[in-house]
Design a protein around this motif. Structure first.
Motif, PDB file in Angstrom:
ATOM      1  N   ILE A 282       0.840  -1.206   0.000  1.00  0.00           N
ATOM      2  CA  ILE A 282       0.000   0.000   0.000  1.00  0.00           C
ATOM      3  C   ILE A 282       0.867   1.246   0.000  1.00  0.00           C
ATOM      4  O   ILE A 282       0.622   2.209  -0.737  1.00  0.00           O
ATOM      5  CB  ILE A 282      -0.947  -0.014   1.219  1.00  0.00           C
ATOM      6  N   GLY A 283       1.922   1.227   0.837  1.00  0.00           N
ATOM      7  CA  GLY A 283       2.817   2.381   0.895  1.00  0.00           C
ATOM      8  C   GLY A 283       3.516   2.632  -0.419  1.00  0.00           C
ATOM      9  O   GLY A 283       3.669   3.782  -0.853  1.00  0.00           O
ATOM     10  N   ALA A 284       3.978   1.556  -1.070  1.00  0.00           N
ATOM     11  CA  ALA A 284       4.658   1.706  -2.361  1.00  0.00           C
ATOM     12  C   ALA A 284       3.729   2.277  -3.425  1.00  0.00           C
ATOM     13  O   ALA A 284       4.124   3.120  -4.242  1.00  0.00           O
ATOM     14  CB  ALA A 284       5.205   0.348  -2.803  1.00  0.00           C
ATOM     15  N   ARG A 285       2.471   1.824  -3.416  1.00  0.00           N
ATOM     16  CA  ARG A 285       1.504   2.338  -4.402  1.00  0.00           C
ATOM     17  C   ARG A 285       1.197   3.805  -4.172  1.00  0.00           C
ATOM     18  O   ARG A 285       1.070   4.589  -5.120  1.00  0.00           O
ATOM     19  CB  ARG A 285       0.220   1.501  -4.330  1.00  0.00           C
ATOM     20  N   ARG A 286       1.093   4.201  -2.909  1.00  0.00           N
ATOM     21  CA  ARG A 286       0.839   5.611  -2.606  1.00  0.00           C
ATOM     22  C   ARG A 286       2.002   6.483  -3.045  1.00  0.00           C
ATOM     23  O   ARG A 286       1.818   7.577  -3.595  1.00  0.00           O
ATOM     24  CB  ARG A 286       0.592   5.784  -1.111  1.00  0.00           C
ATOM     25  N   THR A 287       3.234   5.962  -2.810  1.00  0.00           N
ATOM     26  CA  THR A 287       4.418   6.729  -3.238  1.00  0.00           C
ATOM     27  C   THR A 287       4.469   6.865  -4.744  1.00  0.00           C
ATOM     28  O   THR A 287       4.774   7.931  -5.281  1.00  0.00           O
ATOM     29  CB  THR A 287       5.693   6.010  -2.733  1.00  0.00           C
TER      30      THR A 287
END
Length: 291
Positions: A282-287
């Motif tokens: 999720i964090g990677a997609r948001r970044t």
């Protein structure tokens, strides 16, 4: 535009795969007692690493390290930690506790996360923090059911986590650092083999002993290289490879049986790792969406 894969990830995957299959090799050395196996791993690793350092002309870098007290102090600490880790692991494997050893390395990723947050100030979201809390619950549940602290898993987890942290923050090359560590550990190892070691005639076939240096040095060099290139908390997720392979060996190959409460503890830690992986995605997609 094609994104390049971080080479540190590849290094970590190879290292953890070798460690995952390591019990199968250590079983071949079992005629030797654990301290002898540890001593051989250290001495043969020193020869291998020393040869590589000569070929790659690492002399100036090694001279800089040995003349810098701060670096030598850090590598002495990491050498002692890795020696404790190796000895504990060998004892666990040779006493038929591969599953307990694998539990230590299932816990290890979450210890990495905790150290990354507390020491390196790496930030985690609520999902990742929930994963750490759930893994802690699994360890506490195991301790409660066993009626005491799970010594093997926690010794393996914390010794290797702190070792990796020291290697991450110590500005030395992966090969040079491991060479210095094995050099520090070699005198007591040689002394042990000369004064208290078992005769080689009572041990395994001699070609296996040099191989002990290979399976010791190669994954550690790769791990140290990975630790320089990958977030320390992210290394914890990749480490899931090693204990998974170890657990498969323990149950499917060596016939070790786990109690229901041990499976329950494993399940809590697996769920924690799955939650942590979800948080990373999720964090990677948001970044990616923000860039």
């Amino acid at each position: 535009m094609t994104r390049r894969i971080n080479p540190g990830i590849l290094y970590a995957v190879i290292a953890y795969t070798i460690w995952g299959l390591l019990p199968a090799f250590l079983k071949l050395l079992k005629p030797l007692p654990a301290p002898d196996i540890l001593a051989h791993r250290i001495l043969w690793s020193l020869l291998l690493l020393g040869g590589l350092a000569i070929v790659l002309k690492h002399g100036p870098a090694l001279k800089r390290i040995v003349t810098t007290p701060r670096l030598m102090l850090a590598l002495t600490a990491s050498a002692l930690l890795i020696a404790v880790n190796w000895l504990c692991y060998i004892v666990a494997v040779n006493s038929g506790n591969v599953a307990q050893a694998s539990l230590g390395y299932f816990i290890n990723p979450l210890v990495n996360v905790a150290l990354g947050v507390v020491i390196l100030r790496e930030r985690l979201g609520r999902i990742e923090l929930a994963a750490v809390a759930l893994a802690l619950l699994g360890v506490l549940f195991l301790a409660f059911e066993q009626g005491g602290v799970p010594v093997i898993p926690l010794t393996l987890a914390f010794s290797f986590s702190i070792y990796g942290l020291i290697r991450k923050i110590t500005p030395v090359d992966a090969l040079d650092g491991l060479l210095i560590e094995t050099a520090i550990l070699s005198p007591p190892s040689l002394l042990w083999l000369l004064l208290a070691g078992t005769s080689l005639a009572a041990g395994p076939a001699w070609p296996l002993l040099p191989a002990a240096g290979l399976v010791t040095a190669i994954p550690l060099v790769l791990f140290a290289a990975a630790a320089k290139r990958v977030r320390y908390s992210d290394l914890g997720l990749l480490q899931y490879i090693g204990p998974t392979l170890q657990l498969v060996l323990a149950v499917a190959v060596y016939g070790e049986r786990l109690q229901v409460f041990e499976w329950a503890a494993f399940a809590l830690i697996w769920i924690a790792l799955a939650i942590y992986a979800t948080g990373m995605v999720i964090g990677a997609r948001r970044t990616a969406a923000a860039s």
